[in-house]
Write a protein that holds these residues in place. Structure first.
Motif, PDB file in Angstrom:
ATOM      1  N   LEU A  11      -4.037   0.808   8.818  1.00 35.01           N
ATOM      2  CA  LEU A  11      -4.711   0.302   7.891  1.00 35.01           C
ATOM      3  C   LEU A  11      -6.251   1.024   9.003  1.00 35.01           C
ATOM      4  O   LEU A  11      -6.324   0.582  10.030  1.00 35.01           O
ATOM      5  CB  LEU A  11      -4.881  -0.221   7.015  1.00 35.01           C
ATOM      6  N   ALA A  12      -7.489   1.157   7.832  1.00 40.76           N
ATOM      7  CA  ALA A  12      -8.919   1.432   8.578  1.00 40.76           C
ATOM      8  C   ALA A  12      -9.492   1.160   7.768  1.00 40.76           C
ATOM      9  O   ALA A  12      -9.726   1.555   6.496  1.00 40.76           O
ATOM     10  CB  ALA A  12      -8.719   2.668   9.710  1.00 40.76           C
ATOM     11  N   LEU A  13     -11.520   0.770   8.880  1.00 45.58           N
ATOM     12  CA  LEU A  13     -12.020   0.872   7.683  1.00 45.58           C
ATOM     13  C   LEU A  13     -12.951   2.763   8.094  1.00 45.58           C
ATOM     14  O   LEU A  13     -12.304   2.870   9.183  1.00 45.58           O
ATOM     15  CB  LEU A  13     -12.982   0.089   8.115  1.00 45.58           C
ATOM     16  N   THR A  14     -13.360   3.214   6.641  1.00 48.01           N
ATOM     17  CA  THR A  14     -13.688   4.009   6.725  1.00 48.01           C
ATOM     18  C   THR A  14     -14.562   4.693   7.954  1.00 48.01           C
ATOM     19  O   THR A  14     -15.179   5.960   8.295  1.00 48.01           O
ATOM     20  CB  THR A  14     -13.655   5.299   5.645  1.00 48.01           C
ATOM     21  N   SER A  15     -15.579   3.801   7.542  1.00 38.04           N
ATOM     22  CA  SER A  15     -15.705   3.963   8.679  1.00 38.04           C
ATOM     23  C   SER A  15     -15.913   3.965  10.814  1.00 38.04           C
ATOM     24  O   SER A  15     -17.250   4.248  11.306  1.00 38.04           O
ATOM     25  CB  SER A  15     -17.248   1.863   8.722  1.00 38.04           C
ATOM     26  N   GLY A  16     -14.891   3.791  10.525  1.00 34.72           N
ATOM     27  CA  GLY A  16     -14.436   3.338  11.691  1.00 34.72           C
ATOM     28  C   GLY A  16     -14.513   2.128  13.069  1.00 34.72           C
ATOM     29  O   GLY A  16     -13.842   1.560  14.001  1.00 34.72           O
ATOM     30  N   CYS A  27       5.554   4.384   7.418  1.00 36.70           N
ATOM     31  CA  CYS A  27       6.596   4.873   8.100  1.00 36.70           C
ATOM     32  C   CYS A  27       7.689   6.132   6.943  1.00 36.70           C
ATOM     33  O   CYS A  27       7.934   5.449   6.400  1.00 36.70           O
ATOM     34  CB  CYS A  27       7.743   3.474   8.433  1.00 36.70           C
ATOM     35  N   PRO A  28       8.341   6.422   7.697  1.00 35.82           N
ATOM     36  CA  PRO A  28       8.772   8.068   6.992  1.00 35.82           C
ATOM     37  C   PRO A  28      10.370   7.491   6.299  1.00 35.82           C
ATOM     38  O   PRO A  28      11.101   7.559   5.508  1.00 35.82           O
ATOM     39  CB  PRO A  28       9.020   9.445   7.305  1.00 35.82           C
ATOM     40  N   ASN A  29      10.859   6.655   7.181  1.00 39.38           N
ATOM     41  CA  ASN A  29      12.287   5.880   6.830  1.00 39.38           C
ATOM     42  C   ASN A  29      12.253   5.050   5.651  1.00 39.38           C
ATOM     43  O   ASN A  29      13.356   5.614   4.894  1.00 39.38           O
ATOM     44  CB  ASN A  29      12.868   5.189   7.670  1.00 39.38           C
ATOM     45  N   ASP A  30      11.339   4.257   5.171  1.00 41.96           N
ATOM     46  CA  ASP A  30      11.217   3.074   4.318  1.00 41.96           C
ATOM     47  C   ASP A  30       9.504   3.094   3.171  1.00 41.96           C
ATOM     48  O   ASP A  30       9.346   2.253   2.444  1.00 41.96           O
ATOM     49  CB  ASP A  30      11.359   2.169   4.268  1.00 41.96           C
ATOM     50  N   GLY A  31       8.669   4.490   3.634  1.00 41.31           N
ATOM     51  CA  GLY A  31       7.480   4.364   2.972  1.00 41.31           C
ATOM     52  C   GLY A  31       6.853   3.136   3.786  1.00 41.31           C
ATOM     53  O   GLY A  31       5.449   3.058   3.501  1.00 41.31           O
ATOM     54  N   GLY A  85       0.136  -1.245  -0.053  1.00 36.58           N
ATOM     55  CA  GLY A  85       0.557  -0.353   0.022  1.00 36.58           C
ATOM     56  C   GLY A  85       0.957   1.391  -0.358  1.00 36.58           C
ATOM     57  O   GLY A  85       1.951   1.231   0.083  1.00 36.58           O
ATOM     58  N   GLU A  86       0.077   2.319   0.184  1.00 41.11           N
ATOM     59  CA  GLU A  86       0.673   3.259  -0.197  1.00 41.11           C
ATOM     60  C   GLU A  86      -0.221   4.723   1.580  1.00 41.11           C
ATOM     61  O   GLU A  86      -0.793   3.971   1.270  1.00 41.11           O
ATOM     62  CB  GLU A  86       0.521   4.199  -1.332  1.00 41.11           C
ATOM     63  N   ALA A  87       0.508   5.249   0.795  1.00 40.06           N
ATOM     64  CA  ALA A  87       0.488   6.677   1.789  1.00 40.06           C
ATOM     65  C   ALA A  87      -1.084   7.006   1.308  1.00 40.06           C
ATOM     66  O   ALA A  87      -1.316   7.882   0.356  1.00 40.06           O
ATOM     67  CB  ALA A  87       1.420   7.866   2.282  1.00 40.06           C
TER      68      ALA A  87
END
Length: 378
Positions: free
Chosen positions: A340-345, A331-335, A312-314
């Motif tokens: 991750l999450a369901l947008t429903s929460g 992670c900013p070191n290596d992406g 996946g991507e940011a």
């Protein structure tokens, strides 16, 4: 049985599958240890590292040069015993010094039959693993010593971590309950694919009663508990092998139960949502790894231990059988995907360890978020 010459009684060697050899002295039990060589950058917390089930099947190389200063105690274990396949250090402490110590680290290794090696250049070894990637290795001492070619062949004949099905080796055989501290607010069913002791403790402090269940439990066992939420624990091995936990997670999502996962649990949720996973070059193992939460821009310093990651991507959003989902942390070191999450929460997970034993406490509020989610759903 071969007889080891007197001059080699205390000799130990670490052999990598690419033929590299490190010669040192015995540390812990004598014999053979086979597993994947990985390195941990934590300056503290070696007892928690050694007893973390996520390290099952791995030979851990400590980057901190001096290990064992605070000995071993009866309180800081993260499981029923040492989980690593083998251990490699540079300068072990001869005499522990800490008021909580009940013995030395080497005594614990001997008692639990863990083969280790000391006195090697761990800095050079870690650099090699960073350049070549984590790989199969062996630690040999005592009667297990032999010629380099023979030892290298033993290593190359051992199982690879990719495709390794290990969570079944560390799961509980029988369910057990960790009660809430004070009044019980919520009941959680926790799937044990390698849970650390501190996780139920963290939930107990928030009034959560945790029912820890075996990794192969059916969804009916969860339904019988009538839980307020479901927790997916950390654990070892390749998430591509975790078909049963993934199928169970899909059933939990179908029922709309609040769900929270960490580490291996993040990968299990990802697979249930249709995402793939991959083996990292050398993984994240330490207690100072930064993670960005994309919704807020907040950076947390986290404890991590994983050699596989989610594709996946940011900020990426994607459709799943259970609604829309997004990549929430990287992670900013290596992406690398870190959450991750369901947008429903209704379901969320992170790749790092909010229970942080040992490590920073930046992410501990995720347990509060889980409690809030369960309260809203109830």
């Amino acid at each position: 049985m071969s007889v080891v010459p007197q001059e080699h009684q205390n000799t130990a060697v670490l052999v990598l599958e690419d033929g590299r050899v490190c010669t040192g002295t015995t540390y812990g039990a004598r014999g053979t240890a086979l597993g994947e060589a990985v390195f941990c950058t934590g300056m503290t917390g070696y007892q928690e590292t050694l007893t973390d089930p996520s390290y099952h099947g791995q030979i851990v190389v400590q980057t901190a040069p001096q290990i064992g200063n605070t000995g071993w105690n009866g309180e800081d274990d993260e499981s029923s015993g040492i989980q690593v396949a083998g251990y490699a250090v540079r300068d072990p402490s001869a005499t522990p010094s800490n008021w909580r110590s009940t013995g030395s680290l080497e005594q614990a290794l001997v008692r639990q039959g863990v083969v280790g090696i000391a006195g090697i250049d761990t800095r050079a070894l870690v650099r090699h693993l960073r350049e070549r990637g984590a790989m199969r290795a062996g630690v040999f001492s005592g009667d297990a010593l032999a010629g380099t070619d023979e030892l290298t062949q033993r290593v190359r004949a051992s199982p690879r971590m990719a495709g390794a099905d290990l969570y079944g080796a560390v799961t509980t055989r029988e369910p057990y309950v960790v009660p809430a501290v004070g009044q019980r607010r919520f009941r959680v069913a926790a799937l044990d694919v390698g849970i650390k002791f501190n996780t139920p403790r963290m939930m107990a402090e928030r009034g959560i009663e945790t029912h820890v269940l075996p990794a192969d439990c059916p969804v009916e066992a969860i339904e019988e508990l009538r839980p307020d939420g479901v927790f997916l624990a950390n654990g070892p091995g390749d998430p591509a092998t975790a078909d049963k936990p993934v199928a169970l997670t899909e059933q939990v999502l179908e029922r709309g139960l609040p769900l929270f996962g960490i580490c291996f649990g993040n990968q299990i949720l990802a697979r249930a949502l249709g995402r793939g996973t991959y083996k990292m070059r050398y993984g994240h193992r330490g207690i100072n790894i930064p993670v960005i939460e994309h919704a807020t821009g907040r950076v947390a310093i986290t404890s991590q231990n994983h050699g596989f990651a989610v594709l996946g991507e940011a900020g990426e959003e994607f459709d799943t059988p259970f609604g829309r989902a997004r990549i929430t942390h990287t992670c900013p070191n290596d992406g690398c995907v870190e959450g991750l999450a369901l947008t429903s929460g209704r379901a969320f997970s992170v790749q790092y360890h909010p229970e942080a034993a040992a490590g920073p406490h930046d992410a501990a509020t995720l347990f509060d978020r889980f409690a809030e989610l369960m309260g809203q759903t109830r």
